[in-house]
Design an enzyme around this catalytic site. Sequence first.
Site, PDB file in Angstrom:
ATOM      1  N   SER A  53     -13.312   1.181  10.184  1.00  0.00           N
ATOM      2  CA  SER A  53     -12.525   1.331   8.950  1.00  0.00           C
ATOM      3  C   SER A  53     -13.116   0.514   7.809  1.00  0.00           C
ATOM      4  O   SER A  53     -13.553  -0.638   8.006  1.00  0.00           O
ATOM      5  CB  SER A  53     -11.090   0.877   9.198  1.00  0.00           C
ATOM      6  OG  SER A  53     -10.370   0.881   7.989  1.00  0.00           O
ATOM      7  N   SER A  54     -13.090   1.105   6.609  1.00  0.00           N
ATOM      8  CA  SER A  54     -13.590   0.355   5.448  1.00  0.00           C
ATOM      9  C   SER A  54     -12.648  -0.801   5.099  1.00  0.00           C
ATOM     10  O   SER A  54     -12.978  -1.641   4.268  1.00  0.00           O
ATOM     11  CB  SER A  54     -13.769   1.281   4.239  1.00  0.00           C
ATOM     12  OG  SER A  54     -12.542   1.882   3.895  1.00  0.00           O
ATOM     13  N   ASP A  55     -11.492  -0.871   5.762  1.00  0.00           N
ATOM     14  CA  ASP A  55     -10.619  -2.041   5.579  1.00  0.00           C
ATOM     15  C   ASP A  55     -11.376  -3.322   5.953  1.00  0.00           C
ATOM     16  O   ASP A  55     -11.175  -4.371   5.343  1.00  0.00           O
ATOM     17  CB  ASP A  55      -9.381  -1.948   6.490  1.00  0.00           C
ATOM     18  CG  ASP A  55      -8.457  -0.793   6.124  1.00  0.00           C
ATOM     19  OD1 ASP A  55      -8.705  -0.142   5.090  1.00  0.00           O
ATOM     20  OD2 ASP A  55      -7.503  -0.549   6.881  1.00  0.00           O
TER      21      ASP A  55
ATOM     22  N   GLU B  89       0.824  -1.223   0.000  1.00  0.00           N
ATOM     23  CA  GLU B  89       0.000   0.000   0.000  1.00  0.00           C
ATOM     24  C   GLU B  89       0.857   1.272   0.000  1.00  0.00           C
ATOM     25  O   GLU B  89       2.067   1.212   0.224  1.00  0.00           O
ATOM     26  CB  GLU B  89      -0.941   0.000   1.209  1.00  0.00           C
ATOM     27  CG  GLU B  89      -0.203   0.032   2.543  1.00  0.00           C
ATOM     28  CD  GLU B  89      -0.980   0.735   3.636  1.00  0.00           C
ATOM     29  OE1 GLU B  89      -1.360   1.911   3.443  1.00  0.00           O
ATOM     30  OE2 GLU B  89      -1.186   0.119   4.696  1.00  0.00           O
TER      31      GLU B  89
ATOM     32  N   LYS C  86      -5.259  10.650   1.127  1.00  0.00           N
ATOM     33  CA  LYS C  86      -5.489   9.326   1.706  1.00  0.00           C
ATOM     34  C   LYS C  86      -6.723   8.746   1.020  1.00  0.00           C
ATOM     35  O   LYS C  86      -7.823   9.313   1.119  1.00  0.00           O
ATOM     36  CB  LYS C  86      -5.698   9.461   3.227  1.00  0.00           C
ATOM     37  CG  LYS C  86      -5.946   8.144   3.930  1.00  0.00           C
ATOM     38  CD  LYS C  86      -6.036   8.341   5.438  1.00  0.00           C
ATOM     39  CE  LYS C  86      -6.574   7.089   6.112  1.00  0.00           C
ATOM     40  NZ  LYS C  86      -6.784   7.264   7.544  1.00  0.00           N
TER      41      LYS C  86
ATOM     42  N   LYS D 100      -3.569  -1.799  15.790  1.00  0.00           N
ATOM     43  CA  LYS D 100      -3.037  -1.055  16.936  1.00  0.00           C
ATOM     44  C   LYS D 100      -4.047  -1.005  18.068  1.00  0.00           C
ATOM     45  O   LYS D 100      -5.253  -0.996  17.833  1.00  0.00           O
ATOM     46  CB  LYS D 100      -2.747   0.382  16.507  1.00  0.00           C
ATOM     47  CG  LYS D 100      -1.515   0.505  15.668  1.00  0.00           C
ATOM     48  CD  LYS D 100      -0.906   1.898  15.881  1.00  0.00           C
ATOM     49  CE  LYS D 100       0.387   1.994  15.126  1.00  0.00           C
ATOM     50  NZ  LYS D 100       0.182   2.272  13.710  1.00  0.00           N
TER      51      LYS D 100
ATOM     52  N   ASP E  67     -17.532   4.590  13.778  1.00  0.00           N
ATOM     53  CA  ASP E  67     -16.271   4.734  13.046  1.00  0.00           C
ATOM     54  C   ASP E  67     -15.606   3.362  12.941  1.00  0.00           C
ATOM     55  O   ASP E  67     -14.934   2.893  13.850  1.00  0.00           O
ATOM     56  CB  ASP E  67     -15.352   5.740  13.759  1.00  0.00           C
ATOM     57  CG  ASP E  67     -14.141   6.103  12.903  1.00  0.00           C
ATOM     58  OD1 ASP E  67     -13.919   5.425  11.875  1.00  0.00           O
ATOM     59  OD2 ASP E  67     -13.439   7.063  13.255  1.00  0.00           O
TER      60      ASP E  67
HETATM   61  O1  LIG Z   1      -0.867   1.113  11.994  1.00  0.00           O
HETATM   62  C1  LIG Z   1      -1.388   1.587  10.989  1.00  0.00           C
HETATM   63  N1  LIG Z   1      -2.705   1.426  10.806  1.00  0.00           N
HETATM   64  C2  LIG Z   1      -3.318   1.904   9.697  1.00  0.00           C
HETATM   65  C3  LIG Z   1      -2.630   2.596   8.750  1.00  0.00           C
HETATM   66  C4  LIG Z   1      -3.277   3.134   7.490  1.00  0.00           C
HETATM   67  O2  LIG Z   1      -4.543   3.700   7.835  1.00  0.00           O
HETATM   68  C5  LIG Z   1      -5.588   3.056   7.104  1.00  0.00           C
HETATM   69  C6  LIG Z   1      -6.866   2.981   7.911  1.00  0.00           C
HETATM   70  O3  LIG Z   1      -7.363   4.254   8.060  1.00  0.00           O
HETATM   71  P1  LIG Z   1      -8.833   4.479   8.695  1.00  0.00           P
HETATM   72  O4  LIG Z   1      -8.700   4.099  10.138  1.00  0.00           O
HETATM   73  O5  LIG Z   1      -9.106   5.936   8.476  1.00  0.00           O
HETATM   74  O6  LIG Z   1      -9.762   3.581   7.938  1.00  0.00           O
HETATM   75  C7  LIG Z   1      -5.052   1.686   6.764  1.00  0.00           C
HETATM   76  O7  LIG Z   1      -5.728   1.119   5.666  1.00  0.00           O
HETATM   77  C8  LIG Z   1      -3.586   2.002   6.490  1.00  0.00           C
HETATM   78  O8  LIG Z   1      -3.456   2.495   5.176  1.00  0.00           O
HETATM   79  C9  LIG Z   1      -1.224   2.791   8.949  1.00  0.00           C
HETATM   80  O9  LIG Z   1      -0.521   3.412   8.130  1.00  0.00           O
HETATM   81  N2  LIG Z   1      -0.657   2.263  10.072  1.00  0.00           N
END
Ligand SMILES: O=c1[nH]cc([C@@H]2O[C@H](COP(=O)(O)O)[C@@H](O)[C@H]2O)c(=O)[nH]1
Length: 312
Positions: free
Chosen positions: A139-141, A23, A85, A158, A137
């Site tokens: 994540s879309s992951d 990524e 992002k 984390k 909230d």
């Molecule tokens: O420890 C980490 N967690 C997540 C990310 C990044 O943040 C994104 C998730 O962001 P959000 O929580 O806004 O969905 C992940 O897909 C990744 O690209 C990162 O760099 N380091």
Amino acid sequence: MSIVVAPEVAAALARVGPVVALESTIICHGMPYPKNLQTAMEVEAVVRGTGAIPATIAILDGLPHVGLSGEQLKRLAISGRQFQKTARRDIAHVVASGGNGATTVSATMFFAHKVGIPIFVTGGIGGVHRHGEQTMDISSDLTELGKTPVAVISAGVKSILDIPRTLEYLETQGVTVAAYRTNEFPAFFTEISGCQVPCRVDSPEECAKIIHANRNLHLGSGILIAVPIPTQHAASGSIIESAIRKALKEAEEKRIIGNAITPFMLERVKELTGGSSLEANIALVKNNAELGGKVAVALSNLQKRETKSKLL
Ligand SMILES: O=c1[nH]cc([C@@H]2O[C@H](COP(=O)(O)O)[C@@H](O)[C@H]2O)c(=O)[nH]1
């Protein structure tokens, strides 16, 4: 949609060779220059060392790219936050406006799958944020993992996130969650989270078999392979944990919300730990890349063996 696939990546995919997607949010939003460039290049070198081809994914001038040149990696690293992002929801807008996008896990999985890359290595994935039951909230992951058959190799999530709820949500999404050489889901900077995983894997070959089965059954969902941070780098884990708690409180006070939370937390924790979180972060990404490359090689061998036996 046109996706620019680097010739080396296209050639490897055409011969069912091992390829590992990487990524770009981690480069543009996760680390400062020049450490981000150095890490991106080292991670690619680790993947190559296993015999696999690295394919870093990003959107450049409105065009999604799979596999970047050294010059392109440098452009990303120097531009940093000027690259938006880009999660799944942002892809259409970044492409339509001819913009530059650093892909998160969800967007990287999307593009990897589109071009046929089954394995993707990162540091950590997003998850359910603390108080997610009120803020929604998430994540879309996690939803991407539910609907895109790509195996993501990460050091877990984390502890800035709600780990038990993240695992619950992954279960709801039908995601296979496996931990590497442990029964416990790792928490990025530390090997432990207090949460057990439903599946343990002990070798790259075992990981490859799960990915292969997932594909043969057309399950359509993703796989999360969680690898604990190497022990020698986890030593500072407790210091980092207290920094995380402090940064979380600050984020709440400053009312930082949405997709700004993760970059804020990464930056603040880095400051509070005098940079040791950054070193640990780099070490674990490289460790994940090593396993990812080996899994890609094992999967490629498995696929080739199967094709051969079908022909006999
Ligand atoms: O420890 C980490 N967690 C997540 C990310 C990044 O943040 C994104 C998730 O962001 P959000 O929580 O806004 O969905 C992940 O897909 C990744 O690209 C990162 O760099 N380091």
